[in-house]
Design a protein around this motif. Structure first.
Motif, PDB file in Angstrom:
ATOM      1  N   ASP A   1      42.724 -54.468  97.304  1.00 10.19           N
ATOM      2  CA  ASP A   1      41.893 -53.755  96.577  1.00 10.19           C
ATOM      3  C   ASP A   1      42.189 -52.378  96.591  1.00 10.19           C
ATOM      4  OD1 ASP A   1      40.542 -56.240  95.654  1.00 10.19           O
ATOM      5  OD2 ASP A   1      39.286 -55.943  97.563  1.00 10.19           O
ATOM      6  N   ALA A   2      42.421 -51.663  97.667  1.00  7.60           N
ATOM      7  CA  ALA A   2      42.669 -50.346  98.032  1.00  7.60           C
ATOM      8  C   ALA A   2      44.017 -49.933  97.276  1.00  7.60           C
ATOM      9  CB  ALA A   2      43.039 -49.693  99.210  1.00  7.60           C
ATOM     10  N   LEU A   3      45.010 -50.770  97.087  1.00  9.56           N
ATOM     11  CA  LEU A   3      46.103 -50.537  96.236  1.00  9.56           C
ATOM     12  C   LEU A   3      45.861 -50.412  94.880  1.00  9.56           C
ATOM     13  CD1 LEU A   3      49.279 -50.115  96.438  1.00  9.56           C
ATOM     14  CD2 LEU A   3      49.398 -52.679  96.243  1.00  9.56           C
ATOM     15  N   LYS A   4      45.080 -51.268  94.302  1.00  9.23           N
ATOM     16  CA  LYS A   4      44.546 -51.478  93.274  1.00  9.23           C
ATOM     17  C   LYS A   4      43.906 -50.257  92.467  1.00  9.23           C
ATOM     18  CE  LYS A   4      42.677 -54.435  89.593  1.00  9.23           C
ATOM     19  NZ  LYS A   4      41.891 -55.646  88.997  1.00  9.23           N
TER      20      LYS A   4
ATOM     21  N   ALA B   1      44.228 -47.329  93.753  1.00 10.25           N
ATOM     22  CA  ALA B   1      45.240 -46.075  93.841  1.00 10.25           C
ATOM     23  C   ALA B   1      46.165 -46.030  92.741  1.00 10.25           C
ATOM     24  CB  ALA B   1      45.747 -46.154  95.422  1.00 10.25           C
ATOM     25  N   VAL B   2      46.477 -47.059  92.367  1.00 10.91           N
ATOM     26  CA  VAL B   2      47.772 -47.269  91.146  1.00 10.91           C
ATOM     27  C   VAL B   2      46.937 -47.107  89.836  1.00 10.91           C
ATOM     28  CG1 VAL B   2      49.718 -48.492  90.580  1.00 10.91           C
ATOM     29  CG2 VAL B   2      48.959 -48.408  92.832  1.00 10.91           C
ATOM     30  N   THR B   3      47.330 -46.064  89.237  1.00  4.39           N
ATOM     31  CA  THR B   3      46.830 -45.875  87.992  1.00  4.39           C
ATOM     32  C   THR B   3      47.995 -45.773  86.788  1.00  4.39           C
ATOM     33  OG1 THR B   3      46.675 -43.741  87.727  1.00  4.39           O
ATOM     34  CG2 THR B   3      44.970 -44.636  88.600  1.00  4.39           C
ATOM     35  N   PRO B   4      47.947 -45.750  85.519  1.00  2.00           N
ATOM     36  CA  PRO B   4      49.050 -45.367  84.831  1.00  2.00           C
ATOM     37  C   PRO B   4      49.745 -44.263  84.989  1.00  2.00           C
ATOM     38  CG  PRO B   4      47.177 -46.421  83.483  1.00  2.00           C
ATOM     39  CD  PRO B   4      46.683 -46.026  85.046  1.00  2.00           C
ATOM     40  N   ASP B   5      49.206 -43.111  85.813  1.00  4.18           N
ATOM     41  CA  ASP B   5      49.717 -41.974  86.142  1.00  4.18           C
ATOM     42  C   ASP B   5      50.634 -42.023  87.365  1.00  4.18           C
ATOM     43  OD1 ASP B   5      48.655 -40.241  84.243  1.00  4.18           O
ATOM     44  OD2 ASP B   5      46.776 -40.093  85.303  1.00  4.18           O
ATOM     45  N   CYS B   6      50.878 -43.408  88.130  1.00  2.00           N
ATOM     46  CA  CYS B   6      51.492 -43.548  89.334  1.00  2.00           C
ATOM     47  C   CYS B   6      52.987 -43.821  88.774  1.00  2.00           C
ATOM     48  CB  CYS B   6      50.828 -44.739  90.091  1.00  2.00           C
ATOM     49  SG  CYS B   6      51.792 -45.009  91.695  1.00  2.00           S
ATOM     50  N   ALA B   7      53.966 -43.344  89.497  1.00  2.00           N
ATOM     51  CA  ALA B   7      55.388 -43.280  89.108  1.00  2.00           C
ATOM     52  C   ALA B   7      55.809 -44.682  89.786  1.00  2.00           C
ATOM     53  CB  ALA B   7      56.213 -42.070  89.685  1.00  2.00           C
ATOM     54  N   ALA B   8      55.504 -44.780  91.154  1.00  2.00           N
ATOM     55  CA  ALA B   8      56.116 -45.771  92.034  1.00  2.00           C
ATOM     56  C   ALA B   8      55.241 -46.237  92.957  1.00  2.00           C
ATOM     57  CB  ALA B   8      57.496 -45.663  92.384  1.00  2.00           C
ATOM     58  N   VAL B   9      55.429 -47.258  93.631  1.00  2.00           N
ATOM     59  CA  VAL B   9      54.672 -47.823  94.957  1.00  2.00           C
ATOM     60  C   VAL B   9      55.864 -48.066  95.751  1.00  2.00           C
ATOM     61  CG1 VAL B   9      53.149 -49.502  96.099  1.00  2.00           C
ATOM     62  CG2 VAL B   9      52.581 -48.618  93.784  1.00  2.00           C
ATOM     63  N   PHE B  10      55.696 -47.546  96.886  1.00  2.00           N
ATOM     64  CA  PHE B  10      56.990 -47.821  98.146  1.00  2.00           C
ATOM     65  C   PHE B  10      56.053 -48.561  99.268  1.00  2.00           C
ATOM     66  CE2 PHE B  10      58.961 -44.699  95.575  1.00  2.00           C
ATOM     67  CZ  PHE B  10      60.432 -44.608  96.240  1.00  2.00           C
TER      68      PHE B  10
ATOM     69  N   ARG C   1      52.899 -56.953  92.864  1.00  2.00           N
ATOM     70  CA  ARG C   1      53.606 -56.814  91.604  1.00  2.00           C
ATOM     71  C   ARG C   1      52.758 -56.991  90.488  1.00  2.00           C
ATOM     72  NH1 ARG C   1      58.489 -55.861  90.113  1.00  2.00           N
ATOM     73  NH2 ARG C   1      56.801 -54.572  88.970  1.00  2.00           N
ATOM     74  N   GLU C   2      51.689 -57.526  90.425  1.00  2.20           N
ATOM     75  CA  GLU C   2      50.780 -57.749  89.364  1.00  2.20           C
ATOM     76  C   GLU C   2      50.200 -56.209  89.008  1.00  2.20           C
ATOM     77  OE1 GLU C   2      47.801 -60.760  90.597  1.00  2.20           O
ATOM     78  OE2 GLU C   2      49.157 -62.272  90.068  1.00  2.20           O
ATOM     79  N   ILE C   3      49.957 -55.439  89.953  1.00  2.00           N
ATOM     80  CA  ILE C   3      49.348 -54.230  89.995  1.00  2.00           C
ATOM     81  C   ILE C   3      50.197 -53.283  89.296  1.00  2.00           C
ATOM     82  CG2 ILE C   3      48.550 -52.046  91.290  1.00  2.00           C
ATOM     83  CD1 ILE C   3      46.933 -54.231  93.240  1.00  2.00           C
ATOM     84  N   CYS C   4      51.591 -53.267  89.598  1.00  5.07           N
ATOM     85  CA  CYS C   4      52.586 -52.401  89.074  1.00  5.07           C
ATOM     86  C   CYS C   4      52.812 -53.049  87.739  1.00  5.07           C
ATOM     87  CB  CYS C   4      53.841 -52.511  89.994  1.00  5.07           C
ATOM     88  SG  CYS C   4      53.557 -51.618  91.625  1.00  5.07           S
ATOM     89  N   ASP C   5      53.101 -54.185  87.336  1.00  3.74           N
ATOM     90  CA  ASP C   5      53.033 -54.583  86.004  1.00  3.74           C
ATOM     91  C   ASP C   5      51.885 -54.323  84.836  1.00  3.74           C
ATOM     92  OD1 ASP C   5      55.554 -56.210  86.983  1.00  3.74           O
ATOM     93  OD2 ASP C   5      54.530 -57.958  86.955  1.00  3.74           O
ATOM     94  N   ALA C   6      50.887 -54.157  85.662  1.00  5.44           N
ATOM     95  CA  ALA C   6      49.635 -53.816  84.807  1.00  5.44           C
ATOM     96  C   ALA C   6      49.656 -52.302  84.276  1.00  5.44           C
ATOM     97  CB  ALA C   6      48.259 -54.134  85.299  1.00  5.44           C
TER      98      ALA C   6
ATOM     99  N   GLY D   1      57.934 -64.556  96.883  1.00  6.73           N
ATOM    100  CA  GLY D   1      58.084 -65.173  95.491  1.00  6.73           C
ATOM    101  C   GLY D   1      58.101 -64.231  94.475  1.00  6.73           C
ATOM    102  N   ILE D   2      58.308 -62.815  95.032  1.00  2.57           N
ATOM    103  CA  ILE D   2      58.242 -61.777  93.571  1.00  2.57           C
ATOM    104  C   ILE D   2      59.511 -61.056  93.939  1.00  2.57           C
ATOM    105  CG2 ILE D   2      55.637 -61.414  94.122  1.00  2.57           C
ATOM    106  CD1 ILE D   2      57.580 -58.678  95.412  1.00  2.57           C
ATOM    107  N   LEU D   3      59.807 -60.333  92.763  1.00  3.79           N
ATOM    108  CA  LEU D   3      60.923 -59.528  92.745  1.00  3.79           C
ATOM    109  C   LEU D   3      60.443 -57.978  92.394  1.00  3.79           C
ATOM    110  CD1 LEU D   3      64.172 -59.752  92.381  1.00  3.79           C
ATOM    111  CD2 LEU D   3      63.793 -59.733  89.975  1.00  3.79           C
ATOM    112  N   PRO D   4      61.200 -56.977  93.326  1.00  2.00           N
ATOM    113  CA  PRO D   4      60.764 -55.805  93.087  1.00  2.00           C
ATOM    114  C   PRO D   4      61.650 -55.033  91.867  1.00  2.00           C
ATOM    115  CG  PRO D   4      62.483 -55.940  94.620  1.00  2.00           C
ATOM    116  CD  PRO D   4      62.140 -57.235  94.342  1.00  2.00           C
ATOM    117  N   ASP D   5      61.237 -53.904  91.553  1.00  2.00           N
ATOM    118  CA  ASP D   5      61.838 -53.083  90.555  1.00  2.00           C
ATOM    119  C   ASP D   5      63.103 -52.387  91.112  1.00  2.00           C
ATOM    120  OD1 ASP D   5      60.390 -53.491  88.143  1.00  2.00           O
ATOM    121  OD2 ASP D   5      58.967 -52.527  89.378  1.00  2.00           O
ATOM    122  N   VAL D   6      62.953 -51.737  92.563  1.00  2.00           N
ATOM    123  CA  VAL D   6      63.928 -51.158  93.291  1.00  2.00           C
ATOM    124  C   VAL D   6      63.916 -51.839  94.589  1.00  2.00           C
ATOM    125  CG1 VAL D   6      64.774 -49.024  94.089  1.00  2.00           C
ATOM    126  CG2 VAL D   6      63.551 -49.013  91.814  1.00  2.00           C
TER     127      VAL D   6
END
Length: 415
Positions: free
Chosen positions: A192-195, A197-206, A228-233, A260-265
């Motif tokens: 929930d905290a991650l969701k 914090a991550v908006t369309p202005d966020c470049a990346a989650v490490f 993964r779902e939060i970053c996709d959205a 069972g997920i795949l990162p971008d980096v």
């Protein structure tokens, strides 16, 4: 063979004093020659064989640290020795001005293990791999107008200023700030905290698939699916730091495969080289081609000797079925620790052969010292957590020997 090299080989073979120097002498010389950032390490190691190492006084230890999850195949493994020796005799260095075959083979092998469209950048360490990942994320930010990054509290991504800006440990971070990046830290494992914090202005989650330096803290079930779902959205890149967790450490090639997920980096190091310095940053999907010519580089990255070592590690893990062995040995070690009934032991956590014995008080340093006296090398990773990350080739009998000794080690500390 020269007299000096012959003496070195003789000392290494016998486990005696390297070139005649005693442990106390080398410790004094270490203090005089090196900056004090490491303090004074507790032993002088001169030789390793399999899962054991010897100190300068001839004392043998079961290595349950593996150079901080580095020595995947233990010490002196024939496949690693042969690969490094053969490659050093042919071509030890080429730089990034030229192509060498081992680096190409290694990159292809990593892509084959990922089973995804991707590209590789090879470096020399985990910090450098994360620096490359950060530069990828910065380029993504500039091309999309994004302004900030998100990372986890208590996370660890390295000591260079870029990687340190993403590291959520105030004790090692704050004295070197302020940092030029806007990084927002959230509690690890809190979807929930991650969701929020991550908006369309966020470049990346490490994130780390398990937080290593925080004390081998695994995520709650479903956390990385949510990430993964939060970053996709939102269009943010999901960057997974697998410096410690990959290359079989958790019983899978990569720890994110547990979820069972795949990162971008994806960033790799430590166990990939089996003892040789190497790092890798893997861009997946669109992130694979974010860099243009001249955007990044490394003189030693892709070094043919280090690449040959990494290929030997990967080949041996696959040939010897070590992923399955890690799962079996990890269960045996975790269940054995959990079965210990002692007031100083609060539990055990982690995955595969990457575990922490959690203590009921801040006595980890004392447990580490008592374990060393008993012939076992462990790591006080946090005041109340002792890290166990042995070579992936550790035998079940070695695990049983530690489990048999562990209650007495705890009792010595408690007393």
């Amino acid at each position: 063979m020269s007299e000096v090299s012959g003496a070195a080989v003789s000392a290494a073979t016998t486990g005696g004093d390297l070139l005649g120097a005693s442990a106390s002498s080398l410790t004094e010389r270490f203090q005089a020659a090196f900056m004090p950032n490491y303090g004074v390490p507790p032993a002088v190691l001169v030789r390793g064989e399999g899962c054991h190492v010897w100190d300068a006084d001839g004392r043998r230890y079961l290595d349950l640290i593996a150079g901080i999850a580095v020595s995947s195949l233990g010490h002196g493994h024939p496949a690693l020795v042969r690969a490094v020796s053969d490659q050093a005799a042919v071509l030890a260095h080429s730089s990034n001005l030229f192509i060498n075959e081992p680096e190409v083979l290694l990159a292809e092998r990593l892509l084959g293990l990922l089973k995804a469209p991707a590209r590789v950048f090879l470096a020399n360490s985990g910090t450098e791999a994360n620096e490359a990942a950060l530069k990828l994320a910065l380029k993504h930010a500039k091309t999309t107008g994004r302004t900030y990054f998100v990372a986890a509290e208590n996370g660890f991504h390295g000591r260079t200023l870029g990687a340190l800006s993403l590291t959520g440990k105030a004790s090692i971070r704050d004295q070197f700030g302020p940092f030029p990046l806007d990084v927002r830290f959230v509690p690890y494992g809190d979807a929930d905290a991650l969701k929020q914090a991550v908006t369309p202005d966020c470049a990346a989650v490490f994130l780390e698939p398990t937080q290593g330096e925080a004390g081998v803290v695994p995520p709650p079930a479903g956390y990385f699916t949510a990430a993964r779902e939060i970053c996709d959205a939102t269009g943010a890149l999901l960057v997974l730091d697998e410096i410690q967790s990959a290359i079989g450490r958790t019983g899978h090639w990569f720890a994110h495969q547990n979820d069972g997920i795949l990162p971008d980096v994806l960033t790799l190091a430590k166990g990939l080289g089996g003892g040789l310095p190497i790092g890798a940053c893997v861009g997946i999907g669109d992130a694979a081609t974010l860099f243009a010519k001249g955007d990044h580089g490394s003189t030693f990255g892709g070094n043919p000797v280090a690449a040959a070592a990494a290929l030997a590690v990967l080949t041996t893990i696959e040939r010897d079925g070590l992923l399955g062995h890690v799962r079996e040995a990890g269960r045996r070690l975790a269940e054995g620790i959990a079965a210990v009934d002692h007031p100083l032991l609060a539990g055990v956590r982690g995955r595969g052969l990457w575990l922490a014995a959690v203590l009921a008080g801040d006595r980890a340093a004392d447990v580490q010292a008592a374990a060393q006296r008993a012939g076992f090398l462990v790591n006080a990773v946090q005041p109340d957590a002792v890290r166990l990350a042995p070579p992936l080739v550790i035998g079940l009998d070695d695990i049983d020997s530690f489990l048999a000794a562990f209650p007495a080690i705890l009792s010595e500390v408690a007393a």
